[in-house]
Design a protein around this motif. Structure first.
Motif, PDB file in Angstrom:
ATOM      1  N   ARG A 145      24.560  26.270 -16.648  1.00  0.00           N
ATOM      2  CA  ARG A 145      25.687  26.488 -17.563  1.00  0.00           C
ATOM      3  C   ARG A 145      26.789  27.227 -16.813  1.00  0.00           C
ATOM      4  O   ARG A 145      26.630  27.586 -15.642  1.00  0.00           O
ATOM      5  CB  ARG A 145      25.219  27.300 -18.778  1.00  0.00           C
TER       6      ARG A 145
ATOM      7  N   TYR B 262      24.169  34.679 -30.965  1.00  0.00           N
ATOM      8  CA  TYR B 262      23.912  33.718 -29.881  1.00  0.00           C
ATOM      9  C   TYR B 262      22.767  34.185 -28.991  1.00  0.00           C
ATOM     10  O   TYR B 262      21.886  33.403 -28.650  1.00  0.00           O
ATOM     11  CB  TYR B 262      25.213  33.533 -29.072  1.00  0.00           C
TER      12      TYR B 262
ATOM     13  N   ARG C 147      19.059  21.442 -20.087  1.00  0.00           N
ATOM     14  CA  ARG C 147      19.765  21.257 -21.360  1.00  0.00           C
ATOM     15  C   ARG C 147      21.251  21.508 -21.199  1.00  0.00           C
ATOM     16  O   ARG C 147      21.708  22.117 -20.221  1.00  0.00           O
ATOM     17  CB  ARG C 147      19.176  22.142 -22.452  1.00  0.00           C
TER      18      ARG C 147
ATOM     19  N   ALA D 201      24.242  22.913 -23.951  1.00  0.00           N
ATOM     20  CA  ALA D 201      24.250  23.530 -25.293  1.00  0.00           C
ATOM     21  C   ALA D 201      25.672  23.878 -25.729  1.00  0.00           C
ATOM     22  O   ALA D 201      26.039  25.041 -25.801  1.00  0.00           O
ATOM     23  CB  ALA D 201      23.366  24.778 -25.266  1.00  0.00           C
ATOM     24  N   PRO D 202      26.482  22.858 -26.050  1.00  0.00           N
ATOM     25  CA  PRO D 202      27.867  23.159 -26.427  1.00  0.00           C
ATOM     26  C   PRO D 202      27.988  23.789 -27.818  1.00  0.00           C
ATOM     27  O   PRO D 202      27.192  23.493 -28.705  1.00  0.00           O
ATOM     28  CB  PRO D 202      28.535  21.776 -26.424  1.00  0.00           C
ATOM     29  N   SER D 203      28.983  24.663 -27.967  1.00  0.00           N
ATOM     30  CA  SER D 203      29.337  25.169 -29.299  1.00  0.00           C
ATOM     31  C   SER D 203      30.386  24.211 -29.856  1.00  0.00           C
ATOM     32  O   SER D 203      31.328  23.863 -29.142  1.00  0.00           O
ATOM     33  CB  SER D 203      29.953  26.567 -29.191  1.00  0.00           C
TER      34      SER D 203
ATOM     35  N   GLU E   1      25.173  24.268 -30.555  1.00  0.00           N
ATOM     36  CA  GLU E   1      25.061  25.700 -30.882  1.00  0.00           C
ATOM     37  C   GLU E   1      26.073  26.057 -31.971  1.00  0.00           C
ATOM     38  O   GLU E   1      27.137  26.631 -31.708  1.00  0.00           O
ATOM     39  CB  GLU E   1      25.235  26.530 -29.617  1.00  0.00           C
TER      40      GLU E   1
ATOM     41  N   LYS F  96      37.792  25.826 -25.292  1.00  0.00           N
ATOM     42  CA  LYS F  96      38.198  24.955 -26.380  1.00  0.00           C
ATOM     43  C   LYS F  96      39.186  25.672 -27.289  1.00  0.00           C
ATOM     44  O   LYS F  96      40.127  25.091 -27.779  1.00  0.00           O
ATOM     45  CB  LYS F  96      36.956  24.500 -27.151  1.00  0.00           C
TER      46      LYS F  96
ATOM     47  N   LEU G 109      28.490  32.926 -18.527  1.00  0.00           N
ATOM     48  CA  LEU G 109      27.259  33.399 -19.162  1.00  0.00           C
ATOM     49  C   LEU G 109      26.303  34.089 -18.184  1.00  0.00           C
ATOM     50  O   LEU G 109      25.220  34.530 -18.574  1.00  0.00           O
ATOM     51  CB  LEU G 109      26.571  32.238 -19.897  1.00  0.00           C
TER      52      LEU G 109
ATOM     53  N   VAL H  32      19.684  31.638 -28.619  1.00  0.00           N
ATOM     54  CA  VAL H  32      19.557  30.855 -27.387  1.00  0.00           C
ATOM     55  C   VAL H  32      18.182  31.085 -26.738  1.00  0.00           C
ATOM     56  O   VAL H  32      17.566  30.160 -26.201  1.00  0.00           O
ATOM     57  CB  VAL H  32      20.726  31.207 -26.427  1.00  0.00           C
TER      58      VAL H  32
HETATM   59  N1  GLU Z   1      27.114  27.450 -26.551  1.00  0.00           N
HETATM   60  C1  GLU Z   1      27.635  28.066 -25.353  1.00  0.00           C
HETATM   61  C2  GLU Z   1      29.028  27.526 -25.051  1.00  0.00           C
HETATM   62  O1  GLU Z   1      29.397  26.456 -25.505  1.00  0.00           O
HETATM   63  C3  GLU Z   1      26.736  27.814 -24.163  1.00  0.00           C
HETATM   64  C4  GLU Z   1      25.483  28.583 -24.269  1.00  0.00           C
HETATM   65  C5  GLU Z   1      24.487  28.379 -23.143  1.00  0.00           C
HETATM   66  O2  GLU Z   1      24.576  27.407 -22.383  1.00  0.00           O
HETATM   67  O3  GLU Z   1      23.591  29.232 -23.060  1.00  0.00           O
HETATM   68  O4  GLU Z   1      29.756  28.184 -24.340  1.00  0.00           O
END
Ligand code: GLU
Length: 303
Positions: free
Chosen positions: A200, A182, A20, A22-24, A56, A241, A204, A186
């Motif tokens: 990712r 989060y 996956r 998972a962008p914020s 996200e 960002k 993280l 997540v």
């Molecule tokens: N939403 C997070 C971000 O954009 C990534 C979270 C993840 O991949 O677990 O930095």
């Protein structure tokens, strides 16, 4: 030697591999988020795995209106499209509530009125018995950590171990304003979506032991992990960002994709076509060539 004959008929299906991105939605994609998007996509495609995009947007205070659709459009221009319908965290509050209720019922979490300023004397690490007692107002909810070392093998960074009680402290799963954090969301989403490997950014890496702790408390499977090196600016800070790092140019995707491939230590073909570039990149993808850039974020090393 004993040979077990294969069962007659069709061969057994491959295990259901699922990755996956998972962008914020805090802005459009920049180089650093394209690294996570392309890295996770390549890893998935090269293993015949599904690749799913999740927005996200649980932290609504940070979400920028329209950024979710801008991200999805940019991804499409780069040839990266979700294999399943995109999931928005803001539509899944009932799932987070159920996980929260389960943690509460098992006594894994407790209400807490300590503010960040109350914890300054403890280096920001909650000392597991609250500093502020009998306070007014809605509490936050923290999950108890233990003195066990949480360990996992990251496919790029190797063995990672963290003592949550010493290095993180009891952490918040629901804020005083009622929002789920989060870390909780997540874990619930990755389990509900059957994610088998999380690819990712290495920012993280440090959150992963917290997520494994929650997976264990909620009796959820722990996926495999592969963290990608972080794209840093000239002063050594992560491009983000919020820093308004320059968004990637969706009208000219090939140079940005090639730059990400070079950054990830992958072979690059010279072509003007996105699909041609991606096809070669999948065929030649080698996770073992991804650099770990350890020197750039020594603070995150735990092994
Ligand atoms: N939403 C997070 C971000 O954009 C990534 C979270 C993840 O991949 O677990 O930095």
């Amino acid at each position: 030697m004993t040979m077990v004959p294969l069962p007659a008929g069709n061969p057994p299906p491959l295990p259901d591999l699922r990755g996956r991105f998972a962008p914020s939605p805090t802005g459009n994609l920049h180089f650093g988020s394209l690294v996570a998007a392309l890295g996770s996509w390549l890893r998935a495609r090269s293993q015949n795995s599904r690749w799913i995009v999740r927005i996200e947007d649980i932290d609504m205070a940070r979400a920028v209106s329209g950024a979710d659709h801008a991200i999805l459009e940019t991804l499409a221009a780069f040839g990266l499209e979700s294999d399943e319908p995109v999931l928005w965290q803001s539509q899944r509050l009932d799932r987070y509530q159920s996980a929260f209720d389960a943690l509460k019922a098992s006594g894994a979490i407790y209400p807490c009125h300590c503010k960040r300023s109350d914890l300054a004397a403890f280096n920001g690490i909650h000392p597991s018995s609250c500093v502020k007692r009998n306070a007014e107002g809605r509490p936050a909810w923290r999950v108890r950590t233990s003195s066990d070392s949480i360990e996992f093998i990251d496919r790029v960074y190797g063995r990672v171990a963290q003592r949550l009680d010493r290095e993180v402290g009891d952490f918040v799963v629901r804020r005083a304003d009622g929002a789920f954090t989060y870390q909780l969301a997540v874990v619930v989403d990755d389990a509900d979506q059957g994610i088998t490997e999380i690819v990712r950014g290495a920012d993280l890496l440090d959150s992963t032991p917290r997520q494994i702790h929650l997976q264990r408390l909620l009796d959820l499977p722990t996926p495999c992990y592969l963290h990608l090196p972080l794209a840093l600016d000239s002063s050594g800070r992560k491009l983000s960002k919020q820093d308004r790092a320059r968004p990637v140019d969706a009208s000219d995707p090939v140079p940005a994709l090639q730059a990400v491939l070079v950054f990830l230590g992958q072979k690059v073909v010279s072509t003007a076509q996105v699909n041609d570039l991606l096809w070669h990149a999948v065929r030649q993808f080698d996770a073992g060539s991804i650099p770990d850039h350890r020197h750039a974020h020594a603070a995150m090393q735990k092994d």
